[in-house]
Design a protein around this motif. Structure first.
Motif, mmCIF file in Angstrom:
data_model
loop_
_atom_site.group_PDB
_atom_site.id
_atom_site.type_symbol
_atom_site.label_atom_id
_atom_site.label_comp_id
_atom_site.label_asym_id
_atom_site.label_seq_id
_atom_site.Cartn_x
_atom_site.Cartn_y
_atom_site.Cartn_z
ATOM 1 N N GLU A 42 0.832 -1.213 0.000
ATOM 2 C CA GLU A 42 0.000 0.000 0.000
ATOM 3 C C GLU A 42 0.865 1.261 0.000
ATOM 4 O O GLU A 42 0.541 2.249 -0.661
ATOM 5 C CB GLU A 42 -0.918 0.013 1.225
ATOM 6 C CG GLU A 42 -2.090 -0.934 1.130
ATOM 7 C CD GLU A 42 -3.021 -0.656 -0.042
ATOM 8 O OE1 GLU A 42 -3.380 0.516 -0.259
ATOM 9 O OE2 GLU A 42 -3.390 -1.611 -0.743
ATOM 10 N N GLU A 44 3.890 1.529 -1.248
ATOM 11 C CA GLU A 44 4.461 1.659 -2.603
ATOM 12 C C GLU A 44 3.410 2.168 -3.589
ATOM 13 O O GLU A 44 3.692 3.007 -4.437
ATOM 14 C CB GLU A 44 5.008 0.313 -3.076
ATOM 15 C CG GLU A 44 6.320 -0.060 -2.418
ATOM 16 C CD GLU A 44 6.733 -1.488 -2.765
ATOM 17 O OE1 GLU A 44 6.088 -2.100 -3.636
ATOM 18 O OE2 GLU A 44 7.678 -1.990 -2.138
ATOM 19 N N LEU A 45 2.203 1.644 -3.450
ATOM 20 C CA LEU A 45 1.119 2.061 -4.354
ATOM 21 C C LEU A 45 0.836 3.550 -4.190
ATOM 22 O O LEU A 45 0.769 4.300 -5.173
ATOM 23 C CB LEU A 45 -0.152 1.245 -4.056
ATOM 24 C CG LEU A 45 -1.399 1.599 -4.873
ATOM 25 C CD1 LEU A 45 -1.177 1.349 -6.361
ATOM 26 C CD2 LEU A 45 -2.611 0.778 -4.399
ATOM 27 N N THR A 48 3.655 5.588 -5.634
ATOM 28 C CA THR A 48 3.663 5.585 -7.103
ATOM 29 C C THR A 48 2.586 6.502 -7.667
ATOM 30 O O THR A 48 2.800 7.194 -8.663
ATOM 31 C CB THR A 48 3.442 4.144 -7.625
ATOM 32 O OG1 THR A 48 4.505 3.325 -7.138
ATOM 33 C CG2 THR A 48 3.412 4.098 -9.135
#
Lengths: 224, 209
Positions: A42, A44-45, A48
């Motif tokens: 989560e 990293e998401l 990004t």
């Protein structure tokens, strides 16, 4: 709560896991490991998805949206306005405008012609023939009956003034052997129509009660 | 609390009181409102609007970016959406609903633009890294690629949850879906991403569950 329920909740929204889910994770190694990877994913998401916002975009947005004129008009209005402007420009360019010299011919007929006929000295037929030849035009009988010829001041110079009775009414012709113009010009005012047309040795102004009458006289004069 | 929220809420409260007394537009038309008053009201509205834009612009822009997949188009969509929001600002009654209202307008503006075929569908530029300093650049690139495999509706739901922080009920209202459908899409979106990015771990976890 069991492992399956925890994983379902975590896949739905990991931020909304309740106390029960956390208590279960404390006692279940597999779920604790799963949650650890889920939180990492989560993070990293979210990272990004956090693309950089262009510099000044926020300011441009406020200025563009909240102007006192209440922002933009619909696109079709802009399109229609542009189209209207283009049509208006086109009409303005194509529409015949009153030329000052042609207008001067009309003013001459309205205000000065009668006095000119009274005051002017008649032109000798020989002189008139020479002027007509110099201009490169003809005065055939077909034009009509010439009722008057004279020389009078016109448009800062002198013109040979002819009054002709034609089939389409009275026509005034001003022959200007020394007055050269580049293009044919027109005017319509005071119930009269006028043209000044360039000819070989100068120019000719024709004034009559209607455009067809002017056109006919012009055609006959210049058809030689 | 995001910067500008105080200004926004103050402005909205002042405007709401005026709206309750005589109606917002009635108040503007009333002869007792002098030019100066109207100017102050306009300035109040503008300040509140600017506060809202300050608070939410970045998230709105990012949401638009991931819908359009293009910076220029994203800025254009948000600009159009904020113009629309400003024109309808007087219709907003609840400060709480502001964020979802703005996101909904951005979403609708994107759908309108896409319907007009204004946008040429562009592929993700998977090789470029545009996120704010990711901890693992290669993982971020893989994630960007993986986002391409999601269906449009799943991606929209996931974006609204992660970028906007909305819950399933709010997302359902914004996308015009049932809450259950949103839940299904969110779960499937995460499963698909993790299956793509962590195939081994995902298989192991699937066996456990």
């Amino acid at each position: 709560m069991n492992c399956l329920e925890l994983r379902r909740m975590a896949m739905l929204d990991p931020r909304q896991l309740g106390e029960a889910a956390m208590e279960h994770a404390e006692q279940c190694d597999a779920c604790r490991e799963f949650l650890s990877r889920t939180f990492q994913f989560e993070t990293e998401l979210a990272q990004t998805l956090r693309v950089p916002v262009p510099d000044g975009a926020r300011g441009r947005a406020v200025r563009g949206a909240a102007s006192p004129t209440s922002a933009r008009q619909p696109r079709w209005m802009a399109l229609a306005a542009g189209l209207l402007l283009a049509v208006a420009l086109g009409v303005a360019l194509v529409w015949p405008r009153n030329d000052p010299m042609a207008l001067a011919g009309i003013d001459f007929v309205v205000f000065e012609e009668a006095q000119a006929i009274l005051d002017a000295k008649p032109v000798e037929p020989e002189v008139l023939r020479r002027v007509v030849a110099q201009l490169g035009i003809t005065l055939p009988d077909q034009l009509g009956e010439v009722r008057y010829t004279g020389v009078c001041p016109f448009a800062g110079g002198f013109a040979h003034h002819l009054v002709v009775k034609t089939a389409m009414g009275k026509v005034t012709i001003l022959l200007m052997p020394d007055r050269r113009i580049d293009v044919r010009v027109v005017a319509a005012a005071r119930g009269l129509a006028a043209i000044v047309t360039p000819v070989a040795g100068g120019s000719v102004a024709i004034v009559a009660g209607s455009q067809p009458s002017v056109a006919r006289a012009e055609m006959i004069l210049t058809s030689s | 609390m995001p910067a500008g929220s105080n200004d926004f809420e103050k402005g909205l409260r002042v405007r709401s009181r005026a709206a309750v007394r005589v109606g917002f537009f009635d108040a503007l038309q009333h002869p007792s409102w002098r030019r100066k008053d109207r100017g102050m009201l306009f300035e109040g509205r503008k300040k509140a609007f600017e506060g809202a834009v300050d608070a939410y612009y970045d998230d709105l822009y990012r949401y638009a970016y991931w819908l359009c997949r293009n910076h220029w188009q994203a800025e254009d969509v948000v600009q159009e959406a904020l113009s629309r929001a400003w024109r309808n600002w007087s219709g907003l009654r609840e400060a709480r609903a502001l964020k979802s209202w703005l996101f909904t307008i951005v979403h609708n503006e994107f759908m309108r633009a896409a319907k007009r075929s204004r946008f040429v569908s562009s592929e993700f530029d998977a090789d470029s890294l545009e996120s704010d300093a990711p901890a693992d650049p290669s993982a971020a690139i893989e994630l960007r690629r993986a986002l391409r495999i999601l269906s449009e509706e799943s991606r929209q739901a996931l974006l609204l949850q992660v970028l906007g922080g909305f819950n399933c009920a709010e997302i359902a209202a914004m996308l015009g879906m049932r809450e259950g459908a949103v839940m299904t899409r969110l779960s499937r979106a995460r499963q698909a991403l993790r299956r793509k990015l962590e195939p081994d771990d995902y298989a192991m976890e699937a066996n456990i569950s």
